[in-house]
Design an enzyme around this catalytic site. Structure first.
Site, PDB file in Angstrom:
ATOM      1  N   HIS A  26       1.534   8.344   4.855  1.00 18.09           N
ATOM      2  CA  HIS A  26       0.516   7.252   4.912  1.00 18.09           C
ATOM      3  C   HIS A  26      -0.888   7.748   5.578  1.00 18.09           C
ATOM      4  O   HIS A  26      -1.920   7.387   5.087  1.00 18.09           O
ATOM      5  CB  HIS A  26       1.189   6.062   5.732  1.00 18.09           C
ATOM      6  CG  HIS A  26       0.302   5.022   6.061  1.00 18.09           C
ATOM      7  ND1 HIS A  26       0.600   3.809   5.304  1.00 18.09           N
ATOM      8  CD2 HIS A  26      -0.639   4.641   7.014  1.00 18.09           C
ATOM      9  CE1 HIS A  26      -0.569   3.023   5.524  1.00 18.09           C
ATOM     10  NE2 HIS A  26      -1.100   3.291   6.751  1.00 18.09           N
ATOM     11  N   GLU A  27      -0.742   8.344   6.582  1.00 18.09           N
ATOM     12  CA  GLU A  27      -1.770   8.800   7.416  1.00 18.09           C
ATOM     13  C   GLU A  27      -2.656   9.824   6.912  1.00 18.09           C
ATOM     14  O   GLU A  27      -3.810   9.914   6.948  1.00 18.09           O
ATOM     15  CB  GLU A  27      -1.486   9.375   8.983  1.00 18.09           C
ATOM     16  CG  GLU A  27      -0.736   8.277   9.867  1.00 18.09           C
ATOM     17  CD  GLU A  27      -1.717   7.019  10.132  1.00 18.09           C
ATOM     18  OE1 GLU A  27      -2.807   7.035   9.882  1.00 18.09           O
ATOM     19  OE2 GLU A  27      -1.091   5.898  10.131  1.00 18.09           O
ATOM     20  N   HIS A  30      -5.532   8.134   4.596  1.00 18.76           N
ATOM     21  CA  HIS A  30      -6.568   7.922   5.248  1.00 18.76           C
ATOM     22  C   HIS A  30      -7.198   9.402   5.654  1.00 18.76           C
ATOM     23  O   HIS A  30      -8.477   9.170   5.110  1.00 18.76           O
ATOM     24  CB  HIS A  30      -6.068   7.375   6.490  1.00 18.76           C
ATOM     25  CG  HIS A  30      -5.527   5.983   6.603  1.00 18.76           C
ATOM     26  ND1 HIS A  30      -5.783   4.862   5.572  1.00 18.76           N
ATOM     27  CD2 HIS A  30      -4.269   5.495   7.174  1.00 18.76           C
ATOM     28  CE1 HIS A  30      -5.142   3.934   5.971  1.00 18.76           C
ATOM     29  NE2 HIS A  30      -4.235   4.325   6.910  1.00 18.76           N
TER      30      HIS A  30
END
Length: 378
Positions: A26-27, A30
């Site tokens: 997920h990170e 980003h």
């Protein structure tokens, strides 16, 4: 009789094996999109709280692991407050340095940077399904009724063995698994079925019975039962394109199930006691691991979809809250006032903390902790 649950060590390790990679993925979404747009990442953290291990790469990004493994974050340069509003420190930066900050980017780039986290969770789940379906085939059972339970909802509705269910409430049915998923989420709700019976099509109305299901570990959930039996399941070998299509479809079906379940909880059709938090997720992780690594991997895909979905909810502090504000900024051609955003994020923080406390207490209740404490006190 329930199956003895996994030990504490297996539960913890399984939870870390599930949540750790998903938070990282997920990170990383980003991080990669931010890096593509020229934003410098100051910190990439898996977990919160005090750093227990870490290093700094040649670009100046601090990669670290926090002691509380319940999430993670990427802190971009210039992202100095929850509302990502300019501050005196940001305005004091040299123009070259300021251009590497998150705040300096146009709203569409900030939108994509934030959206990349949930998006990559969905992509990750799709890749898991591609690997599973490509290796073992897609499980499919024809939507044909092989048997009907006596005194069941199906018997009352007039179903017969050999009926092929074509659609439910206008939604097309291709596999028996589609019937099971749709019906299980709607106990006590009258449903209209389009049925192929020999050479003709007829409509039948049935109301799934409400049933409390207990799995082999003793976990409980209220589901709808129609009382029909499927034929033998089949694993269908798929070509490359079919595998990808099936993986997208399976991810979309899982997401649709989650949306439906959340809506039923909001509208009171389903008990809030069915909401699970980190404690329950850890327990289920251990249970799936005890059944085999394939079960754990499939569970990881499910949690990855859940993580992507939850983060898209328009709640301040979550990715969806940021995306909502960026959408408003794009429409208004200017951001909301810092005071309004600060108020919204404070409210969002309070709501998330309250929700976390509630689901944790709910988890402990489902594990029988309060009952055991009551027994000790009594």
């Amino acid at each position: 009789m329930t199956l003895e649950g996994p030990g504490f060590l297996l539960t913890v390790l399984s939870f870390l094996l599930v949540i750790g990679p998903l938070v990282f993925v997920h990170e990383m979404g980003h991080f990669l999109v931010g890096r593509y747009f020229g934003v410098h990442a100051e910190t990439f953290s898996i977990g919160f709280g005090r750093e227990i291990a870490g290093w700094t790469d040649k670009r100046g990004t601090r990669w670290k692991i926090g002691w509380l493994p319940l999430g993670g974050y990427v802190r971009f340069k210039g992202d100095m407050n929850p509302a990502s509003q300019p501050t005196a420190d940001w305005l004091a930066l040299p123009a070259e340095e300021r251009n590497k900050t998150f705040q300096a980017k146009p709203v569409w780039q900030r939108f994509l940077i934030v959206a990349a986290g949930p998006a990559i969770n969905f992509v990750f789940a799709i890749l898991i399904y591609i690997a599973l379906f490509g290796s073992f085939g897609e499980p499919r059972t024809p939507p044909v009724i092989a048997g009907i339970q006596e005194n069941s909802a199906a018997a009352a509705a007039g179903f017969e063995p050999g009926d092929r269910i074509v659609a439910i409430q206008g939604s097309r049915v291709e596999r028996f698994e589609d019937i099971r998923t749709y019906v299980s989420l709607r106990p006590g709700q009258p449903l209209t079925f389009l049925v192929q019976r020999e050479e003709r099509r007829i409509e039948l109305t049935g109301t799934p019975a409400s049933h409390v299901m207990r799995d082999r570990f003793g976990n409980e959930a209220k589901i709808g039962l129609l009382g029909i039996a499927p034929g033998a399941p089949q694993f269908i070998s798929l070509g490359p394109i079919e595998t990808v299509v099936a993986s997208f479809r399976h991810t979309a079906d899982t997401l649709d199930t989650m949306v439906t379940a959340i809506w039923q909880i909001i509208t009171g059709q389903r008990s809030v006691k069915e909401m699970a938090g980190p404690v329950k997720m850890a327990q289920i992780s251990g249970q799936q691991a005890s059944l085999g690594w394939l079960n754990l991997i499939e569970f990881m895909a499910l949690i990855s979809i859940n993580l992507g979905f939850i983060n898209l909810l328009p709640i301040p502090l979550l990715d969806g809250g940021h995306l909502l504000f960026y959408t408003i900024e794009a429409v208004r051609r200017k951001p909301l006032k810092p005071e309004a955003q600060e108020w919204a994020f404070r409210t969002g923080l309070a709501a998330l903390l309250a929700l976390m406390i509630f689901v944790t207490l709910n988890d402990l209740s489902s594990l029988g902790v309060w009952r055991q404490l009551g027994g000790l006190i009594g």
